[in-house]
Scaffold this motif. Sequence first.
Motif, PDB file in Angstrom:
ATOM      1  N   ALA A  24       0.792  -1.201   0.139  1.00 44.12           N
ATOM      2  CA  ALA A  24      -0.099   0.089  -0.062  1.00 44.12           C
ATOM      3  C   ALA A  24       0.946   1.158   0.057  1.00 44.12           C
ATOM      4  CB  ALA A  24      -0.885   0.060   1.073  1.00 44.12           C
ATOM      5  N   ASP A  25       2.109   1.003   0.724  1.00 39.00           N
ATOM      6  CA  ASP A  25       3.001   2.336   0.731  1.00 39.00           C
ATOM      7  C   ASP A  25       3.530   2.727  -0.773  1.00 39.00           C
ATOM      8  OD1 ASP A  25       2.742   2.868   3.464  1.00 39.00           O
ATOM      9  OD2 ASP A  25       4.465   1.700   3.695  1.00 39.00           O
ATOM     10  N   GLY A  26       3.424   1.695  -2.053  1.00 35.88           N
ATOM     11  CA  GLY A  26       3.883   1.824  -2.940  1.00 35.88           C
ATOM     12  C   GLY A  26       5.122   0.980  -3.474  1.00 35.88           C
ATOM     13  N   HIS A  27       5.472   0.423  -2.405  1.00 35.02           N
ATOM     14  CA  HIS A  27       6.603  -0.738  -2.794  1.00 35.02           C
ATOM     15  C   HIS A  27       6.617  -1.871  -3.558  1.00 35.02           C
ATOM     16  CE1 HIS A  27       8.871   1.690   0.128  1.00 35.02           C
ATOM     17  NE2 HIS A  27       7.895   1.466   1.257  1.00 35.02           N
ATOM     18  N   SER A  28       7.502  -2.333  -4.172  1.00 34.04           N
ATOM     19  CA  SER A  28       7.138  -3.516  -4.770  1.00 34.04           C
ATOM     20  C   SER A  28       7.833  -4.622  -4.074  1.00 34.04           C
ATOM     21  CB  SER A  28       8.342  -3.586  -6.361  1.00 34.04           C
ATOM     22  OG  SER A  28       8.367  -4.679  -6.997  1.00 34.04           O
ATOM     23  N   VAL A  29       6.817  -5.476  -3.773  1.00 33.71           N
ATOM     24  CA  VAL A  29       6.742  -6.550  -2.593  1.00 33.71           C
ATOM     25  C   VAL A  29       7.027  -7.916  -3.247  1.00 33.71           C
ATOM     26  CG1 VAL A  29       5.890  -7.455  -0.420  1.00 33.71           C
ATOM     27  CG2 VAL A  29       5.732  -4.936  -0.886  1.00 33.71           C
ATOM     28  N   THR A  30       8.195  -8.539  -2.927  1.00 26.59           N
ATOM     29  CA  THR A  30       8.224 -10.033  -3.056  1.00 26.59           C
ATOM     30  C   THR A  30       8.063 -10.976  -1.706  1.00 26.59           C
ATOM     31  OG1 THR A  30       9.664  -9.662  -4.790  1.00 26.59           O
ATOM     32  CG2 THR A  30       9.610 -11.948  -3.851  1.00 26.59           C
ATOM     33  N   GLY A  31       6.795 -11.822  -1.827  1.00 30.13           N
ATOM     34  CA  GLY A  31       6.662 -12.453  -0.562  1.00 30.13           C
ATOM     35  C   GLY A  31       7.262 -14.008  -0.698  1.00 30.13           C
ATOM     36  N   LEU A  32       7.987 -14.507   0.354  1.00 30.76           N
ATOM     37  CA  LEU A  32       8.543 -15.684   0.523  1.00 30.76           C
ATOM     38  C   LEU A  32       7.716 -16.476   1.522  1.00 30.76           C
ATOM     39  CD1 LEU A  32      10.988 -17.550  -0.663  1.00 30.76           C
ATOM     40  CD2 LEU A  32      12.130 -16.957   1.529  1.00 30.76           C
ATOM     41  N   GLY A  33       7.202 -17.651   0.930  1.00 31.90           N
ATOM     42  CA  GLY A  33       6.543 -18.558   1.882  1.00 31.90           C
ATOM     43  C   GLY A  33       6.360 -19.924   1.638  1.00 31.90           C
ATOM     44  N   ARG A  34       6.311 -20.838   2.559  1.00 35.81           N
ATOM     45  CA  ARG A  34       6.398 -22.280   1.955  1.00 35.81           C
ATOM     46  C   ARG A  34       5.078 -22.638   1.249  1.00 35.81           C
ATOM     47  NH1 ARG A  34       8.117 -25.328   7.506  1.00 35.81           N
ATOM     48  NH2 ARG A  34       6.660 -23.895   8.511  1.00 35.81           N
ATOM     49  N   ASN A  35       4.110 -22.112   1.500  1.00 36.65           N
ATOM     50  CA  ASN A  35       2.860 -22.596   0.701  1.00 36.65           C
ATOM     51  C   ASN A  35       2.067 -21.128   0.445  1.00 36.65           C
ATOM     52  OD1 ASN A  35       2.849 -25.563   1.033  1.00 36.65           O
ATOM     53  ND2 ASN A  35       2.965 -24.832   3.142  1.00 36.65           N
ATOM     54  N   PRO A  36       2.552 -20.437  -0.770  1.00 40.87           N
ATOM     55  CA  PRO A  36       1.884 -19.173  -0.922  1.00 40.87           C
ATOM     56  C   PRO A  36       0.702 -19.335  -1.759  1.00 40.87           C
ATOM     57  CG  PRO A  36       3.920 -19.595  -2.355  1.00 40.87           C
ATOM     58  CD  PRO A  36       3.792 -20.856  -1.537  1.00 40.87           C
ATOM     59  N   GLY A  37       0.339 -20.278  -2.072  1.00 40.99           N
ATOM     60  CA  GLY A  37      -0.743 -20.572  -3.105  1.00 40.99           C
ATOM     61  C   GLY A  37      -2.073 -19.755  -2.804  1.00 40.99           C
ATOM     62  N   ARG A  38      -2.564 -19.834  -1.617  1.00 39.68           N
ATOM     63  CA  ARG A  38      -3.763 -19.159  -1.263  1.00 39.68           C
ATOM     64  C   ARG A  38      -3.181 -17.607  -1.116  1.00 39.68           C
ATOM     65  NH1 ARG A  38      -7.098 -21.577   3.598  1.00 39.68           N
ATOM     66  NH2 ARG A  38      -7.435 -22.964   1.645  1.00 39.68           N
ATOM     67  N   ALA A  39      -2.264 -17.244  -0.617  1.00 41.96           N
ATOM     68  CA  ALA A  39      -1.732 -15.867  -0.519  1.00 41.96           C
ATOM     69  C   ALA A  39      -1.842 -15.272  -1.762  1.00 41.96           C
ATOM     70  CB  ALA A  39      -0.393 -15.743   0.158  1.00 41.96           C
ATOM     71  N   ARG A  40      -1.213 -15.958  -2.848  1.00 43.15           N
ATOM     72  CA  ARG A  40      -1.434 -15.628  -4.158  1.00 43.15           C
ATOM     73  C   ARG A  40      -2.560 -14.923  -4.515  1.00 43.15           C
ATOM     74  NH1 ARG A  40       1.272 -19.472  -6.207  1.00 43.15           N
ATOM     75  NH2 ARG A  40       3.318 -18.458  -6.161  1.00 43.15           N
ATOM     76  N   LEU A  41      -3.620 -15.606  -4.310  1.00 41.75           N
ATOM     77  CA  LEU A  41      -5.126 -15.381  -4.641  1.00 41.75           C
ATOM     78  C   LEU A  41      -5.486 -14.059  -3.658  1.00 41.75           C
ATOM     79  CD1 LEU A  41      -6.502 -19.011  -4.656  1.00 41.75           C
ATOM     80  CD2 LEU A  41      -5.951 -17.546  -6.651  1.00 41.75           C
ATOM     81  N   LYS A  42      -5.135 -14.020  -2.381  1.00 41.09           N
ATOM     82  CA  LYS A  42      -5.690 -13.008  -1.608  1.00 41.09           C
ATOM     83  C   LYS A  42      -4.859 -11.485  -1.926  1.00 41.09           C
ATOM     84  CE  LYS A  42      -5.198 -15.102   2.334  1.00 41.09           C
ATOM     85  NZ  LYS A  42      -5.247 -15.437   3.820  1.00 41.09           N
ATOM     86  N   GLN A  43      -3.812 -11.645  -2.187  1.00 39.55           N
ATOM     87  CA  GLN A  43      -2.676 -10.534  -2.383  1.00 39.55           C
ATOM     88  C   GLN A  43      -2.024 -10.693  -3.656  1.00 39.55           C
ATOM     89  OE1 GLN A  43      -0.781 -11.102   1.681  1.00 39.55           O
ATOM     90  NE2 GLN A  43      -1.339  -8.861   1.751  1.00 39.55           N
ATOM     91  N   PRO A  44      -2.845 -10.375  -4.802  1.00 37.04           N
ATOM     92  CA  PRO A  44      -2.150 -10.602  -6.206  1.00 37.04           C
ATOM     93  C   PRO A  44      -1.162  -9.450  -6.431  1.00 37.04           C
ATOM     94  CG  PRO A  44      -4.631  -9.756  -6.343  1.00 37.04           C
ATOM     95  CD  PRO A  44      -4.275 -10.199  -4.834  1.00 37.04           C
ATOM     96  N   ALA A  45      -1.219  -8.482  -5.852  1.00 40.08           N
ATOM     97  CA  ALA A  45      -0.324  -7.481  -6.120  1.00 40.08           C
ATOM     98  C   ALA A  45       1.242  -7.809  -5.516  1.00 40.08           C
ATOM     99  CB  ALA A  45      -0.744  -6.116  -5.616  1.00 40.08           C
ATOM    100  N   ILE A  46       1.113  -8.805  -4.929  1.00 39.65           N
ATOM    101  CA  ILE A  46       2.400  -9.162  -4.287  1.00 39.65           C
ATOM    102  C   ILE A  46       3.153 -10.335  -5.099  1.00 39.65           C
ATOM    103  CG2 ILE A  46       3.574 -10.082  -2.530  1.00 39.65           C
ATOM    104  CD1 ILE A  46       1.745  -8.618  -0.676  1.00 39.65           C
TER     105      ILE A  46
END
Length: 423
Positions: free
Chosen positions: A22-44
């Motif tokens: 939301a601050d405008g940064h380009s965010v890369t998220g690392l996780g063991r199982n990011p499948g659901r997170a990818r759907l919830k936070q598509p901007a990352i």
Amino acid sequence: MNILILGATGFIGSVVAARLAADGHSVTGLGRNPGRARLKQPAIHWRQDDLARMTKVEDWDDLLKDQHAVVNCAGALQDSLSDDVTATQADAMLALYTAAKRSQPLIVQISARTAGAAAVLPFLATKRRADEALAASGLPYVILRPAVVLGRNAHGGSSLIRALAAFPLVLPLTHAQSPVETLSADDVAQAVSRAVAGDLRGDIVLAADETLTLADLVHLHRQWLGLPPARVFSLAPWLARPVTWFADLSGLFGWRSPLRSTAMTVMSEGVRGADVKNRLPSTSAAATLAANPSGVQDLWFARLYLLKPIVISGLSAFWLLSGLIPLLAVTKASAHFLPFMPEAAATALTLVTCVIDIALGVAILVRPLAKRALLGMLAVSLAYLTGGTLLEPALWLDPLGPLIKVLPSILLTLTALATLDER
């Protein structure tokens, strides 16, 4: 800025990721199982990996490319089938710091108070080791030490607090008078945002300017859930030891119970901010809860949380017994098949079904296998119902109800599937 967040699918990490995006940064998220997170936070931009396997310097080269900051929100409470505390919280971090010396990104470490009764336990000892290595690395850094983090969502200890608050009639608490400091998850995200902006540096405690007891905090959550007041029933620590033992045992099978021995040791002296000079005042527990009014889904979650391990254990016992009991009288158990097949085939089929039942009863206790075991239970239950209906329909009218009793088992299996996810 390009920012890499470790543990971005977690309770704190997901809030931090949303704030930085939301601050405008380009965010890369690392996780063991990011499948659901990818759907919830598509901007990352999501990357899948396990910190416990990233203990070599070269493991970080690709991830760190073009990153201006790294925020570590990952952690592991205790060694288990699913977690390696030393690899995740120390070895991987030391490899990260070495790899980061080439590009000098800012490192923001979400840590904790690492002194006290639990200081020698791996959870805090590895955090302390990583903190000290970061401070001596020469990298630009911020170490944030939050107290108990509360938020709209819950995980681990905050989930347990909600579950205890929803307990019927009384509130059974161990260490009820232990001091607890809190803050909101948004406070952590705000501190990370300020660190990335260059407003914060060094070692900083995050906690509200108030100290509650554990009983106070549970009472606040009970009020938040809209439940009438209840008296605290204080339990002597020794009464909780069997629960802690079973929680530790479940950890060996991959379940992350907040009742494990590490958490209980930490709570024995309370959860407070670390003894460092820099301290950022944060939102009080009452204000945090008031800003996030509860709904009926929160009450359901709180009531189901402690029922979940009972449901899993009950299903395991049901399937284990249904597989073991026929083995005590194989000839009698196989008699149901004799009108339809030779005796040898009937005996073989009985043994096969027993093995299947026992395997499912064991598999559901292993967290990585639990979902497949539950789906297998549904499939086998439906197969038993179909086979029983076709081969011996009179069983539906049997006074003992051998087929009718399968239906509640199916409903309980569906309940377990619906509550299986941890985040």
